[in-house]
Scaffold this motif. Structure first.
Motif, short mmCIF file in Angstrom:
data_model
loop_
_atom_site.label_atom_id
_atom_site.label_comp_id
_atom_site.label_asym_id
_atom_site.label_seq_id
_atom_site.Cartn_x
_atom_site.Cartn_y
_atom_site.Cartn_z
N UNK A 382 28.08 42.23 31.67
CA UNK A 382 28.15 40.77 31.90
C UNK A 382 27.90 40.00 30.61
N UNK A 383 26.98 40.50 29.79
CA UNK A 383 26.73 39.85 28.51
C UNK A 383 27.93 39.96 27.57
N UNK A 384 28.54 41.15 27.50
CA UNK A 384 29.71 41.32 26.64
C UNK A 384 30.87 40.43 27.08
N UNK A 385 30.97 40.20 28.39
CA UNK A 385 32.03 39.33 28.92
C UNK A 385 31.71 37.85 28.74
N UNK A 386 30.47 37.54 28.36
CA UNK A 386 30.09 36.14 28.20
C UNK A 386 29.59 35.51 29.48
N UNK A 387 29.32 36.32 30.52
CA UNK A 387 28.85 35.80 31.79
C UNK A 387 27.33 35.73 31.87
N UNK A 388 26.64 36.29 30.89
CA UNK A 388 25.18 36.23 30.83
C UNK A 388 24.79 36.03 29.37
N UNK A 401 30.38 36.91 22.25
CA UNK A 401 30.76 36.90 23.67
C UNK A 401 31.15 35.50 24.13
N UNK A 402 32.21 35.40 24.88
CA UNK A 402 32.71 34.11 25.36
C UNK A 402 34.18 34.19 25.67
N UNK A 403 34.80 33.04 25.79
CA UNK A 403 36.21 32.98 26.19
C UNK A 403 37.11 33.69 25.19
N UNK A 404 36.85 33.51 23.88
CA UNK A 404 37.70 34.15 22.86
C UNK A 404 37.59 35.66 22.93
N UNK A 405 36.37 36.17 23.13
CA UNK A 405 36.19 37.62 23.21
C UNK A 405 36.80 38.19 24.47
N UNK A 409 39.36 41.86 26.21
CA UNK A 409 38.68 42.77 27.13
C UNK A 409 39.48 42.95 28.41
N UNK A 410 39.57 44.20 28.86
CA UNK A 410 40.05 44.52 30.20
C UNK A 410 38.86 45.08 30.96
N UNK A 411 38.68 44.67 32.21
CA UNK A 411 37.41 44.93 32.89
C UNK A 411 37.65 45.31 34.34
N UNK A 412 36.93 46.31 34.81
CA UNK A 412 36.93 46.67 36.23
C UNK A 412 35.47 46.71 36.68
N UNK A 413 35.05 45.77 37.56
CA UNK A 413 33.66 45.73 37.99
C UNK A 413 33.37 46.79 39.05
N UNK A 414 32.10 46.89 39.44
CA UNK A 414 31.76 47.74 40.57
C UNK A 414 32.39 47.19 41.83
N UNK A 415 32.88 48.07 42.68
CA UNK A 415 33.47 47.60 43.93
C UNK A 415 34.89 47.12 43.72
N UNK A 416 35.82 47.70 44.43
CA UNK A 416 37.22 47.31 44.29
C UNK A 416 37.49 46.04 45.07
N UNK A 417 37.96 45.00 44.40
CA UNK A 417 38.32 43.75 45.06
C UNK A 417 39.84 43.62 45.02
N UNK A 418 40.47 43.99 46.11
CA UNK A 418 41.93 43.97 46.18
C UNK A 418 42.39 42.87 47.11
N UNK A 419 43.61 42.40 46.86
CA UNK A 419 44.19 41.35 47.69
C UNK A 419 45.35 41.91 48.49
N UNK A 420 45.80 41.13 49.47
CA UNK A 420 46.91 41.56 50.30
C UNK A 420 48.19 41.67 49.49
N UNK A 421 48.98 42.69 49.78
CA UNK A 421 50.24 42.89 49.05
C UNK A 421 50.58 44.36 49.02
N UNK A 422 50.91 44.85 47.84
CA UNK A 422 51.21 46.27 47.65
C UNK A 422 50.32 46.81 46.54
N UNK A 423 50.40 48.15 46.37
CA UNK A 423 49.65 48.76 45.26
C UNK A 423 50.11 48.17 43.93
N UNK A 424 51.41 48.03 43.76
CA UNK A 424 51.94 47.50 42.50
C UNK A 424 51.49 46.07 42.26
N UNK A 425 51.56 45.22 43.28
CA UNK A 425 51.16 43.82 43.09
C UNK A 425 49.69 43.71 42.71
N UNK A 426 48.84 44.60 43.23
CA UNK A 426 47.43 44.59 42.85
C UNK A 426 47.22 45.08 41.43
#
Length: 543
Positions: A382-388, A401-405, A409-426
């Motif tokens: 969270x600190x590296x992402x600028x959220x703390x 850390x902040x918007x420029x950094x 960054x590509x990030x995957x948090x704990x817990x999968x948060x997926x939306x309705x659609x297909x595997x590809x759209x997610x």
């Protein structure tokens, strides 16, 4: 009465475009009004004076054409107002979301309830602002002076009466506007309180149920709702009273002109044609001013919301500027790509949860961040992402850390948060226009092993926990490939995986690192730790 907010004009291109188109429509409607009044007055005067109707066809054509143009202009006002409101709301919401993102620690003075109210029903109230209030304001500014000048040319005495009595209506509107502004502000704040209270109850509902305190919240929500109802009724009372006052003042003003023309027609001091022409124009001279006052009440919620929007943007800019200034003081000389931590610390809620972390990692490295549960692995990310807030010397791809950094960054948090659609759209979420080959490779690296067109329900329903987790990993890898992000943060990416899938994911992360990415993995799993180049154990850095 509050005129058009100059901040809205400066910030919104759609608002400026609305005013330009509105000015042209106002001129067109004014010309049609003058033509309609002249044609109608001439027809009545000619009929009374014994003219043949067969000779009046040019006036009939003018009458029909003016009425048609005026109706078309009125319809165009509704179309332009709806489109303008939609575009301005879109621009403001985008600016607000960018401002909120620029201050991840929060915007001072804006709770989650207040922000939610602003982004939702608050900005939606701008529909009435652009659909009713601004069109009448533009008509007042453009049409009223022209109509008064035309009436003055036809009958100077009536024109003088218009000039004398017309300012009384704006005076009444100013007084009413000051009263309305305070009442409406309190009503809008009450709506924010209601939203905040409701969100609090929903957020803590499970805890309240466990301790048997859920029913007690009914009284609390009921009291807040009743306060909002009272505030709304106060706004309606002011609205009805002010509407009556404005209508009475405008009707009295038109009556003064009508009585004056009537007496002078009897005494022979004015001809029938100019007298009728001015009488027909008189209501249209006062109509835009009256409508501005009436429409203001419908749009006052939008006015309050726009004030809140600009206050949030200003507060977020100040907060972001302060964060940037603090980060610049912490910047170290080494601005190479990757992650550099020297004596880094992370705060959560004003409490130091991690301190004394040192790490220099470059693209091509796979680093496993380890430690017992609760040690602060997620807080470090969270600190590296600028959220703390972070202390010490911290650089992510050469930026604090902040918007420029975060752009690196590509990030995957704990817990999968997926939306309705297909595997590809997610997997492609957030980078939908990238080459489809990136999505195919990301799914291979994450060992997704599903048909790309497999349907996915909201929250990942239809997939197992392990499948949903692999899709979430693929989404982060797709962002790294599509946006050329150099840092990949994965928080417990294999917690729901069997050993075979874990090994496949670890191999995929190694391949991604060899392509020029730095991969940081927070994990408890021995298989991932074994596949990493080195380990950062937070047990010795925890406070």
């Amino acid at each position: 009465m509050k005129p058009l907010d100059p901040r809205l004009i400066r910030r919104s291109r759609a608002a400026r475009r609305f005013l330009l188109v509105g000015g042209a429509l106002a001129l067109l409607q004014t010309a049609a009004t003058i033509g309609l009044a002249y044609a109608l007055a001439s027809l009545v005067a000619n009929l009374i004076e014994g003219e043949r109707m067969s000779q009046a066809w040019p006036l009939l054509v003018l009458l029909v054409a003016s009425a048609s143009v005026r109706a078309l202009a009125a319809w165009s006002w509704e179309l332009v107002g709806s489109a303008g409101a939609m575009r301005v709301k879109q621009e403001l919401r985008r600016d607000l979301l960018e401002s909120i993102e620029s201050a991840p620690a929060g915007v001072p003075g804006f709770s989650s309830g207040r922000t939610t109210t602003l982004l939702g029903p608050g900005l939606d109230a701008l529909d009435a602002y652009f659909g009713s209030y601004l069109p009448q304001l533009v008509l007042t500014v453009v049409s009223t002076p022209i109509l008064i000048a035309v009436a003055w040319a036809a009958d100077p005495l009536s024109g003088l009466v218009f000039v004398i009595v017309l300012p009384l209506i704006p005076l009444f509107m100013a007084l009413i506007g000051m009263a309305t502004a305070g009442v409406q502000r309190r009503q809008y704040d009450s709506l924010g309180t209601l939203s905040h209270g409701f969100l609090e109850v929903v957020g803590g509902l499970s805890t309240l149920i466990v301790f048997g305190r859920a029913r007690r919240q009914v009284e609390r929500i009921g009291a807040i709702t009743d306060d909002f109802r009272k505030r709304t009724m106060a706004v309606l009372r002011v609205t009805f009273l002010s509407g009556f006052t404005l209508e009475f003042a405008a009707s009295l003003s038109v009556a003064i002109v009508a009585v004056s023309i009537g007496f002078r027609l009897v005494w022979g001091e004015i001809d029938l044609l100019p007298g009728l022409f001015v009488l027909i124009l008189a209501p249209d001279i006062f109509l835009p001013v009256r409508n501005v006052g009436a429409a203001f009440h419908a749009s006052s919620a939008g006015v309050a919301a726009s004030d809140d929007a600009f206050e949030l943007i200003a507060a977020a800019e100040e907060r972001a500027a302060a964060d940037v200034g603090a980060a610049r003081g912490e910047r170290v000389a080494d601005a190479a790509s990757g992650v550099s931590l020297v004596g880094a610390s992370v705060r959560r809620g004003g409490v130091v949860v991690i301190d004394g972390v040192d790490l220099v990692a470059r693209p091509g490295d796979v680093v496993a961040v380890t430690g017992p549960s609760g040690i602060g692995k997620s807080s470090l990310f969270a600190g590296l992402l600028g959220f703390a807030p972070m202390g010490g010397e911290v650089l992510v791809d050469g930026e604090p850390p902040g918007a420029a950094a975060r752009a690196s960054i590509a990030w995957a948090p704990q817990g999968a948060t997926l939306s309705g659609g297909t595997v590809t759209s997610n997997v492609r979420l957030g980078a939908e226009h990238a080459d489809p080959a990136f999505a195919q490779r990301a799914m291979r690296l994450a060992a997704v092993g599903l048909d790309p067109e497999t349907p996915v329900g909201h929250g990942g329903t239809g997939l197992s926990g392990g499948q949903a987790q692999r899709v979430a990993i693929a989404r982060a890898l797709h962002r790294a490939l599509a946006t050329r992000a150099t840092v990949v943060l994965l928080d417990e990416p294999t917690s729901a995986q069997d050993p075979a899938h874990e090994a496949a994911i670890a191999a995929g992360l190694r391949e991604l690192a060899e392509d020029g990415c730095l991969v940081l993995v927070a994990t408890h799993r021995a298989g991932v730790v074994a596949a990493a180049d080195r380990t950062l154990d937070l047990a010795g850095a925890h406070v």
